[in-house]
Write an enzyme that holds these catalytic residues in place. Structure first.
Site, mmCIF file in Angstrom:
data_model
loop_
_atom_site.group_PDB
_atom_site.id
_atom_site.type_symbol
_atom_site.label_atom_id
_atom_site.label_comp_id
_atom_site.label_asym_id
_atom_site.label_seq_id
_atom_site.Cartn_x
_atom_site.Cartn_y
_atom_site.Cartn_z
ATOM 1 N N SER A 158 31.350 45.205 45.642
ATOM 2 C CA SER A 158 31.569 44.460 44.390
ATOM 3 C C SER A 158 31.384 45.346 43.164
ATOM 4 O O SER A 158 32.208 45.315 42.241
ATOM 5 C CB SER A 158 30.663 43.233 44.320
ATOM 6 N N HIS A 164 29.790 41.517 53.132
ATOM 7 C CA HIS A 164 29.059 41.751 51.868
ATOM 8 C C HIS A 164 28.330 40.443 51.520
ATOM 9 O O HIS A 164 27.526 39.956 52.315
ATOM 10 C CB HIS A 164 30.085 42.205 50.819
ATOM 11 N N HIS A 196 22.524 47.817 57.241
ATOM 12 C CA HIS A 196 22.918 48.115 55.856
ATOM 13 C C HIS A 196 23.636 49.450 55.802
ATOM 14 O O HIS A 196 23.338 50.359 56.584
ATOM 15 C CB HIS A 196 21.701 48.147 54.933
ATOM 16 N N ARG A 245 13.850 43.339 49.207
ATOM 17 C CA ARG A 245 14.236 42.015 48.693
ATOM 18 C C ARG A 245 13.988 40.963 49.768
ATOM 19 O O ARG A 245 13.588 39.835 49.479
ATOM 20 C CB ARG A 245 15.718 42.046 48.256
ATOM 21 N N ASP A 279 19.979 39.317 52.841
ATOM 22 C CA ASP A 279 20.518 38.015 53.244
ATOM 23 C C ASP A 279 19.760 37.361 54.396
ATOM 24 O O ASP A 279 19.983 36.190 54.692
ATOM 25 C CB ASP A 279 21.992 38.171 53.637
HETATM 26 N N1 HAX Z 1 24.983 43.557 64.113
HETATM 27 C C1 HAX Z 1 25.803 44.181 65.006
HETATM 28 N N2 HAX Z 1 26.368 45.362 64.833
HETATM 29 C C2 HAX Z 1 26.063 46.002 63.678
HETATM 30 C C3 HAX Z 1 25.192 45.446 62.723
HETATM 31 C C4 HAX Z 1 24.656 44.169 62.966
HETATM 32 N N3 HAX Z 1 23.873 43.534 62.089
HETATM 33 N N4 HAX Z 1 25.092 46.306 61.689
HETATM 34 C C5 HAX Z 1 25.872 47.370 62.004
HETATM 35 N N5 HAX Z 1 26.461 47.170 63.206
HETATM 36 C C6 HAX Z 1 27.450 48.015 63.866
HETATM 37 C C7 HAX Z 1 28.663 48.161 62.956
HETATM 38 O O1 HAX Z 1 29.519 47.038 63.074
HETATM 39 C C8 HAX Z 1 29.263 49.448 63.473
HETATM 40 O O2 HAX Z 1 29.952 49.150 64.656
HETATM 41 P P1 HAX Z 1 31.364 49.874 65.009
HETATM 42 O O3 HAX Z 1 30.992 51.313 65.150
HETATM 43 O O4 HAX Z 1 31.795 49.213 66.252
HETATM 44 O O5 HAX Z 1 32.264 49.633 63.847
HETATM 45 C C9 HAX Z 1 28.042 50.263 63.821
HETATM 46 O O6 HAX Z 1 26.960 49.324 63.987
HETATM 47 C C10 HAX Z 1 27.630 51.257 62.764
HETATM 48 O O7 HAX Z 1 27.510 50.589 61.534
HETATM 49 P P2 HAX Z 1 26.521 51.100 60.405
HETATM 50 O O8 HAX Z 1 26.954 52.471 59.991
HETATM 51 O O9 HAX Z 1 25.109 50.945 60.835
HETATM 52 O O10 HAX Z 1 26.749 50.040 59.249
HETATM 53 P P3 HAX Z 1 27.958 49.994 58.220
HETATM 54 O O11 HAX Z 1 27.583 50.827 57.061
HETATM 55 O O12 HAX Z 1 29.266 50.264 58.866
HETATM 56 O O13 HAX Z 1 27.949 48.453 57.832
HETATM 57 C C11 HAX Z 1 26.973 46.382 57.276
HETATM 58 C C12 HAX Z 1 26.906 47.891 57.071
HETATM 59 C C13 HAX Z 1 25.991 45.722 56.313
HETATM 60 C C14 HAX Z 1 28.379 45.901 56.925
HETATM 61 C C15 HAX Z 1 26.619 46.056 58.726
HETATM 62 O O14 HAX Z 1 25.289 46.451 58.973
HETATM 63 C C16 HAX Z 1 26.801 44.603 59.082
HETATM 64 O O15 HAX Z 1 27.914 44.195 59.407
HETATM 65 N N6 HAX Z 1 25.708 43.759 59.015
HETATM 66 C C17 HAX Z 1 25.805 42.365 59.257
HETATM 67 C C18 HAX Z 1 26.424 41.674 58.055
HETATM 68 C C19 HAX Z 1 25.481 41.678 56.881
HETATM 69 O O16 HAX Z 1 24.313 41.364 56.989
HETATM 70 N N7 HAX Z 1 26.022 42.011 55.678
HETATM 71 C C20 HAX Z 1 25.260 41.963 54.433
HETATM 72 C C21 HAX Z 1 24.784 43.321 53.972
HETATM 73 C C22 HAX Z 1 24.023 43.233 52.669
HETATM 74 C C23 HAX Z 1 24.977 42.943 51.573
HETATM 75 O O17 HAX Z 1 25.853 43.700 51.204
HETATM 76 N N8 HAX Z 1 24.892 41.805 51.025
HETATM 77 O O18 HAX Z 1 25.803 41.487 50.103
#
Ligand code: HAX
Length: 424
Positions: free
Chosen positions: A233, A263, A309, A318, A364
């Site tokens: 964002s 996000h 994250h 947080r 979250d």
């Molecule tokens: N559950 C399962 N798998 C997860 C995971 C989770 N909570 N977090 C990361 N992974 C996986 C990723 O999907 C990725 O898998 P692939 O290689 O198959 O694509 C792998 O672990 C490596 O990811 P990463 O490098 O650790 O994390 P990213 O930087 O790619 O993604 C995310 C960060 C926040 C998007 C990710 O941790 C996620 O999807 N979390 C769950 C959703 C979530 O809580 N989002 C909110 C984040 C906070 C925010 O921005 N709020 O607005």
């Protein structure tokens, strides 16, 4: 301290000088390199943009202008917006002046309600919020001044004007969306003696004799304020703003990114996951039951929302602050008990799973339990609350970028063919 406008007017020339000097004397120094994996991997870790409002050291979590967010949990959003913009907390007088300034700008144009009323009844509240912001673009003072030939050095001033106008209206718009979308009855007018956050809580219409819900909202709006510049964002807002699109265009664009499930929408998904647990096990599951449930989610190809994250590598401070609030005010709440249980078990599961670089909870993972406790149970609304707060971060970044004369953003993209040739 001084009124926000005056405080900025004092600081901006100093910051400009500092940056001008830095670019002149050290402009050719290397900050970062970009690997093939990073080019295909969402540019994770590439250092090629600047954000001075906040930073997120992976091992500490959010610092707002160098202050850990955990040390700001007793502040108001007015304090935080002032801090984001100027680097200093306001004194009581300047905080009050900002509250009054926002109150004076809070009236929402009537056409906004007409636009929202014309939308399909099942529209997502985030889509309604983004639409409301976008349709107010005609109010932009930046556009008017730009069309009248304003000089570049003055860009920040009407951007600040637009920012204050928009920020002031967001609680009424967001509360209006809540009441309209979830059929809660007529809109509630703001009260003169209330702060920005108190009025938001008041206009939502959640029963709150003790004022505890209003305090929860204050905390919610403080904790979500900003998270450095590279998140979807903030980066989107910056990118759109770099084309000199005004604050309405830029923030609406940024919030469209916040509406994505990876996000801001994660907070809606997160409580869903926790409540599914509750339903499946009729209360708090045993460690074994929860471990299996988490593995089923992962084996189903889904993420565990609220965990992991892109930058953080520790428990999000947080999350810690939300959890502390819940444990202080309602330690026996069943949803809070689930959040605690998930916090005990899920990091171990994610570590064993071995994919997520960070197995710890993010912001979250706990926020929804608080809202649920106070009776705000429409999950699809949760990202709107996040947005009202995050607008402070996006707008403060926009004001500063305008003041620093940040150019239009244009990184160089390359083709896969080019990469193959280059790395051969
Ligand atoms: N559950 C399962 N798998 C997860 C995971 C989770 N909570 N977090 C990361 N992974 C996986 C990723 O999907 C990725 O898998 P692939 O290689 O198959 O694509 C792998 O672990 C490596 O990811 P990463 O490098 O650790 O994390 P990213 O930087 O790619 O993604 C995310 C960060 C926040 C998007 C990710 O941790 C996620 O999807 N979390 C769950 C959703 C979530 O809580 N989002 C909110 C984040 C906070 C925010 O921005 N709020 O607005």
């Amino acid at each position: 301290m001084a009124k926000l406008q005056n405080a900025l007017a004092k600081k901006i020339p100093v910051w400009r000088e500092e940056i001008r000097d830095l670019v002149k004397t050290k402009g050719d120094k290397v900050l970062s390199e970009a690997t093939v994996a990073q080019a295909y991997g969402g540019m994770r870790g590439v250092k090629a943009m600047v954000c001075d409002t906040s930073e997120v050291p992976p091992d500490r979590g959010l610092l707002v202008r160098n202050t850990p967010i955990g040390d700001l949990t007793d502040k108001t959003p007015e304090d935080i917006f002032y801090l984001l913009c100027t680097g200093e907390l306001p004194n009581a007088k300047d905080r009050r002046a900002l509250t009054e300034e926002l109150a004076a700008r809070a009236r929402v144009p009537a056409y906004v309600w007409k636009v929202l009323e014309a939308m399909p009844a099942d529209s997502h509240p985030m889509c309604m919020l983004d639409t409301a912001i976008l349709c107010m673009q005609r109010e932009s003072k930046f556009v008017k001044a730009y069309n009248q030939g304003m000089g570049k050095m003055d860009y920040w001033q009407p951007t600040l004007e637009d920012s204050l106008d928009l920020l002031a209206k967001l609680p009424a718009i967001a509360a209006g969306i809540y009441r309209m979308r979830f059929k809660k009855g007529k809109r509630i007018s703001p009260k003169k003696d209330k702060t920005w956050a108190e009025n938001y809580a008041h206009m939502l219409g959640i029963p709150d004799k003790s004022g505890e819900f209003a305090d929860c909202m204050r905390l919610y709006l403080v904790l979500h304020c900003d998270h450095e510049g590279g998140n979807v964002s903030a980066h989107t807002c910056h990118l759109v703003g770099s084309a000199l699109s005004d604050a309405y265009y830029s923030v609406s664009a940024g919030l469209n990114g916040l509406a994505g499930p990876l996000h801001g929408l994660a907070n809606q998904e997160c409580l869903n996951w926790v409540l599914e647990l509750k339903k499946e096990f009729k209360g708090v599951p045993t460690d074994e039951q929860l471990t299996k449930f988490a593995w089923d989610t992962l084996n189903g190809g889904k993420v565990i929302p609220g965990y992991g994250h892109a930058v953080l590598r520790v428990t999000d401070p947080r999350f810690t602050a939300f959890r502390a609030f819940g444990m202080k005010h309602f330690p026996d709440d069943p949803v809070m008990a689930l959040v605690n249980k998930v916090f005990e078990i899920v990091p171990g599961v994610l570590t064993e799973h071995g994919k997520a670089k960070n197995p710890w909870p993010n912001v979250d993972a706990g926020s929804g339990a608080l809202l649920y406790h106070y009776g705000l149970r429409e999950f699809s609304y949760y990202t709107v609350l996040f947005s009202v707060s995050r607008a402070m971060g996006m707008l403060s970044q926009l004001i500063i970028n305008r003041a620093m004369g940040s150019p239009i953003e244009r990184p160089k993209s390359v083709t896969t063919e080019w990469i193959k040739k280059t790395v051969k």
